[in-house]
Design a protein around this motif. Structure first.
Motif, short mmCIF file in Angstrom:
data_model
loop_
_atom_site.label_atom_id
_atom_site.label_comp_id
_atom_site.label_asym_id
_atom_site.label_seq_id
_atom_site.Cartn_x
_atom_site.Cartn_y
_atom_site.Cartn_z
N SER A 1 0.81 -1.21 0.00
CA SER A 1 0.00 0.00 0.00
C SER A 1 0.84 1.27 0.00
CB SER A 1 -0.92 0.00 1.24
OG SER A 1 -0.15 -0.06 2.43
N MET A 2 2.18 1.14 0.04
CA MET A 2 3.03 2.32 0.07
C MET A 2 3.16 2.93 -1.33
SD MET A 2 5.98 1.26 2.78
CE MET A 2 5.52 0.52 4.36
N PRO A 3 3.24 4.27 -1.40
CA PRO A 3 3.20 4.93 -2.71
C PRO A 3 4.48 4.81 -3.52
CG PRO A 3 3.48 6.55 -0.96
CD PRO A 3 3.23 5.22 -0.29
N ASN A 4 5.62 4.50 -2.87
CA ASN A 4 6.90 4.44 -3.57
C ASN A 4 7.46 3.03 -3.50
OD1 ASN A 4 7.16 7.46 -3.90
ND2 ASN A 4 7.11 7.30 -1.67
N CYS A 5 7.93 2.56 -4.65
CA CYS A 5 8.45 1.19 -4.71
C CYS A 5 9.57 1.12 -5.73
CB CYS A 5 7.33 0.21 -5.06
SG CYS A 5 7.87 -1.51 -5.13
N GLU A 6 10.65 0.42 -5.38
CA GLU A 6 11.77 0.25 -6.30
C GLU A 6 12.19 -1.21 -6.29
OE1 GLU A 6 14.67 1.47 -9.05
OE2 GLU A 6 13.08 2.68 -8.15
N GLN A 7 12.30 -1.81 -7.50
CA GLN A 7 12.75 -3.19 -7.61
C GLN A 7 14.27 -3.21 -7.54
OE1 GLN A 7 10.11 -5.35 -8.18
NE2 GLN A 7 11.29 -7.22 -7.96
N LEU A 8 14.84 -3.84 -6.50
CA LEU A 8 16.28 -3.91 -6.33
C LEU A 8 16.88 -5.12 -7.03
CD1 LEU A 8 16.50 -3.03 -2.53
CD2 LEU A 8 16.63 -1.47 -4.49
N HIS A 9 16.09 -6.17 -7.15
CA HIS A 9 16.52 -7.45 -7.67
C HIS A 9 15.26 -8.15 -8.13
CE1 HIS A 9 17.79 -11.73 -7.30
NE2 HIS A 9 18.98 -11.28 -7.62
N LYS A 10 15.39 -9.19 -8.94
CA LYS A 10 14.18 -9.85 -9.42
C LYS A 10 13.35 -10.44 -8.27
CE LYS A 10 16.39 -14.33 -10.31
NZ LYS A 10 16.66 -15.37 -11.32
N ASP A 11 13.99 -10.72 -7.13
CA ASP A 11 13.28 -11.29 -5.98
C ASP A 11 13.23 -10.34 -4.79
OD1 ASP A 11 12.88 -13.69 -7.33
OD2 ASP A 11 14.83 -14.47 -6.71
N LEU A 12 13.56 -9.06 -4.98
CA LEU A 12 13.64 -8.15 -3.85
C LEU A 12 13.17 -6.75 -4.24
CD1 LEU A 12 14.62 -7.78 -0.87
CD2 LEU A 12 16.82 -7.09 -1.82
N GLN A 13 12.29 -6.17 -3.43
CA GLN A 13 11.85 -4.80 -3.68
C GLN A 13 11.81 -4.02 -2.37
OE1 GLN A 13 7.97 -5.36 -5.47
NE2 GLN A 13 6.92 -5.06 -3.53
N VAL A 14 12.01 -2.71 -2.47
CA VAL A 14 11.93 -1.84 -1.31
C VAL A 14 10.80 -0.84 -1.55
CG1 VAL A 14 13.67 -0.26 -2.26
CG2 VAL A 14 13.20 -0.26 0.20
N SER A 15 10.02 -0.59 -0.52
CA SER A 15 8.92 0.37 -0.58
C SER A 15 9.06 1.35 0.56
CB SER A 15 7.57 -0.35 -0.48
OG SER A 15 7.46 -1.38 -1.44
N TRP A 16 8.56 2.58 0.36
CA TRP A 16 8.66 3.56 1.42
C TRP A 16 7.55 4.60 1.32
CZ3 TRP A 16 11.57 3.47 -2.94
CH2 TRP A 16 11.65 4.64 -3.70
N GLU A 17 7.31 5.23 2.46
CA GLU A 17 6.30 6.29 2.53
C GLU A 17 6.80 7.34 3.52
OE1 GLU A 17 1.48 6.72 3.14
OE2 GLU A 17 2.54 5.05 4.09
N VAL A 18 6.67 8.61 3.15
CA VAL A 18 7.09 9.72 4.00
C VAL A 18 5.85 10.39 4.58
CG1 VAL A 18 8.34 11.90 4.11
CG2 VAL A 18 9.14 10.07 2.58
N PHE A 19 5.82 10.52 5.92
CA PHE A 19 4.72 11.20 6.58
C PHE A 19 5.31 12.08 7.67
CE2 PHE A 19 1.31 11.56 9.75
CZ PHE A 19 0.28 12.00 8.93
#
Length: 254
Positions: A211-229
């Motif tokens: 549900s986080m607005p920002n997402c970056e695929q780091l690897h085919k099996d790994l992703q990082v997501s983040w939200e700033v509030f």
């Protein structure tokens, strides 16, 4: 679905017009020829023994040898053309920065580039796929042969295997390119033909609810997501390990 109550039941195939005792055992999904156990909503993959092919049989059945009776069967249509790998031309390139041998589509998510050569001098160069008649800047970055989304290094006549991530398949993209993002130019590319008759991928895609607005695929099996509030950043790492999806969340104050 199979209740497992047959006394002498196997996966069974043959070339006679109808299922009968003149067939042969097809090993189960584990490669074994044991009497079949129960199956409950299970997806399995079978391999015909002794290098036999689909075109050499007329049917596949779950067959009980003691009762000489099929509990379930499927017929191979006359003239059936089984999916197979497709060999395409070399990567097309207007420069000398990229050269390759043939491009092979082995199944719906796997593309092999033979004898790839690239000087590695571009700064923001990636494997790139997209839709449309030719490569363009609004494509999608895909992982390299190691699964990473970092800029490409040097290749010297290396054969590599690329796996399309997520829901992407060769049926949803029109081309594959080696693309220079910084300079908005294509170093090498190939058009993927329509209506390919290639095998389906056996890779199981497990969706990750995010549900986080920002997402970056780091690897085919790994992703990082983040939200700033406010003064807080919420981050989550999610990765696929085998058939399990694992996640780790954390908060950090500025």
């Amino acid at each position: 679905m199979y209740d497992g109550n047959g006394g002498d039941t196997f996966f069974w195939a043959g070339s006679r017009p109808r299922p009968g005792p003149q067939g042969y055992i097809v090993p189960n999904e584990l490669g074994r020829t044991n009497v079949l156990d129960r199956y409950l909503n299970k997806d399995i993959t079978l391999t015909l023994p002794d290098y036999k092919t689909i075109t050499e049989i007329k049917w596949l059945a779950i067959y009980d040898l003691s009762r000489l009776e099929p509990f379930g069967d499927i017929y191979i249509p006359e003239g059936f053309e089984p999916p197979q790998r497709v060999v395409l031309n070399k990567l097309s390139s207007r420069t000398r920065e990229v050269k390759s041998g043939g491009v092979i589509i082995s199944e719906s998510k796997t593309i092999i580039i033979e004898d790839l050569s690239y000087d590695g001098k571009g700064g923001e160069v990636y494997f790139w796929v997209g839709v449309g008649p030719q490569p363009h800047s609004k494509g999608t970055k895909i992982p390299d042969e190691h699964g990473y989304l970092t800029p490409l290094g040097k290749y010297d006549k290396k054969t590599i295997i690329l796996e399309l991530p997520g829901d992407l398949t060769v049926f949803t993209v029109d081309w594959l390119a080696i693309y220079d993002i910084a300079n908005d130019r294509t170093l090498g590319s190939i058009i993927i033909p329509e209506e390919l008759n290639v095998p389906p991928s056996l890779v199981k895609i497990i969706p990750h609810s995010n549900s986080m607005p920002n997402c970056e695929q780091l690897h085919k099996d790994l992703q990082v997501s983040w939200e700033v509030f406010g003064d807080q950043i919420t981050m989550e790492l999610a990765g696929q390990v085998g058939e399990w999806l694992v996640g780790l969340g954390c908060n950090r104050l500025r």
